[in-house]
Scaffold this motif. Structure first.
Motif, PDB file in Angstrom:
ATOM      1  N   LYS A   1     -54.571 -46.968 -52.621  1.00 13.96           N
ATOM      2  CA  LYS A   1     -54.230 -46.072 -53.716  1.00 13.96           C
ATOM      3  C   LYS A   1     -52.758 -46.158 -54.120  1.00 13.96           C
ATOM      4  CE  LYS A   1     -57.768 -42.595 -53.025  1.00 13.96           C
ATOM      5  NZ  LYS A   1     -58.039 -41.175 -52.769  1.00 13.96           N
TER       6      LYS A   1
ATOM      7  N   SER B   1     -49.238 -47.511 -55.519  1.00 14.29           N
ATOM      8  CA  SER B   1     -48.843 -48.451 -56.566  1.00 14.29           C
ATOM      9  C   SER B   1     -47.937 -49.528 -55.964  1.00 14.29           C
ATOM     10  CB  SER B   1     -48.107 -47.716 -57.682  1.00 14.29           C
ATOM     11  OG  SER B   1     -46.869 -47.233 -57.201  1.00 14.29           O
ATOM     12  N   ASP B   2     -47.684 -50.573 -56.754  1.00 11.79           N
ATOM     13  CA  ASP B   2     -46.826 -51.661 -56.282  1.00 11.79           C
ATOM     14  C   ASP B   2     -45.408 -51.164 -55.995  1.00 11.79           C
ATOM     15  OD1 ASP B   2     -48.802 -53.585 -56.329  1.00 11.79           O
ATOM     16  OD2 ASP B   2     -48.425 -54.079 -58.434  1.00 11.79           O
ATOM     17  N   GLU B   3     -44.926 -50.221 -56.801  1.00 11.48           N
ATOM     18  CA  GLU B   3     -43.581 -49.672 -56.580  1.00 11.48           C
ATOM     19  C   GLU B   3     -43.507 -48.897 -55.273  1.00 11.48           C
ATOM     20  OE1 GLU B   3     -45.257 -48.960 -59.558  1.00 11.48           O
ATOM     21  OE2 GLU B   3     -44.330 -50.626 -60.641  1.00 11.48           O
ATOM     22  N   GLN B   4     -44.550 -48.127 -54.985  1.00  8.71           N
ATOM     23  CA  GLN B   4     -44.570 -47.361 -53.737  1.00  8.71           C
ATOM     24  C   GLN B   4     -44.651 -48.285 -52.520  1.00  8.71           C
ATOM     25  OE1 GLN B   4     -47.959 -44.966 -54.769  1.00  8.71           O
ATOM     26  NE2 GLN B   4     -46.698 -43.131 -55.096  1.00  8.71           N
TER      27      GLN B   4
ATOM     28  N   ARG C   1     -48.164 -56.406 -51.239  1.00  9.52           N
ATOM     29  CA  ARG C   1     -49.587 -56.199 -51.502  1.00  9.52           C
ATOM     30  C   ARG C   1     -50.440 -57.264 -50.794  1.00  9.52           C
ATOM     31  NH1 ARG C   1     -52.501 -52.144 -53.525  1.00  9.52           N
ATOM     32  NH2 ARG C   1     -50.927 -51.657 -55.048  1.00  9.52           N
TER      33      ARG C   1
END
Length: 84
Positions: A48, A50-53, A61
């Protein structure tokens, strides 16, 4: 002399021999189930994000491996297992 009263039932060696493996197996399967639930929860949370998180956490990833997910009908599985 004083006599000590004990409320614990006396167990014979047969009862101990039967109970110890059962409790050992139950503890093993309980820890296995707990580990599975914890791992599934972690995977769900990671999916769940995001790529930034993920970048903020220092996780790429491509490092997240969800593995194959299969859904098998329980009747089919029990039929296949009975054929063994």
């Amino acid at each position: 002399m004083s006599e000590t009263l004990s409320n614990t039932p006396e167990t014979n060696s047969l009862a101990r021999e039967l109970a110890e493996p059962l409790t050992s197996k139950a503890a093993f399967y309980f820890s296995l189930a707990r580990r599975h639930v914890r791992r599934a929860r972690t995977k769900k949370i990671l999916r769940k994000l995001s790529d930034e998180q993920l970048k903020d956490a220092g996780i790429d990833r491509s490092q997240i491996h969800s593995g194959p997910e299969f859904e098998v009908d329980t009747r089919l599985l029990s039929t296949l297992m009975s054929l063994r």
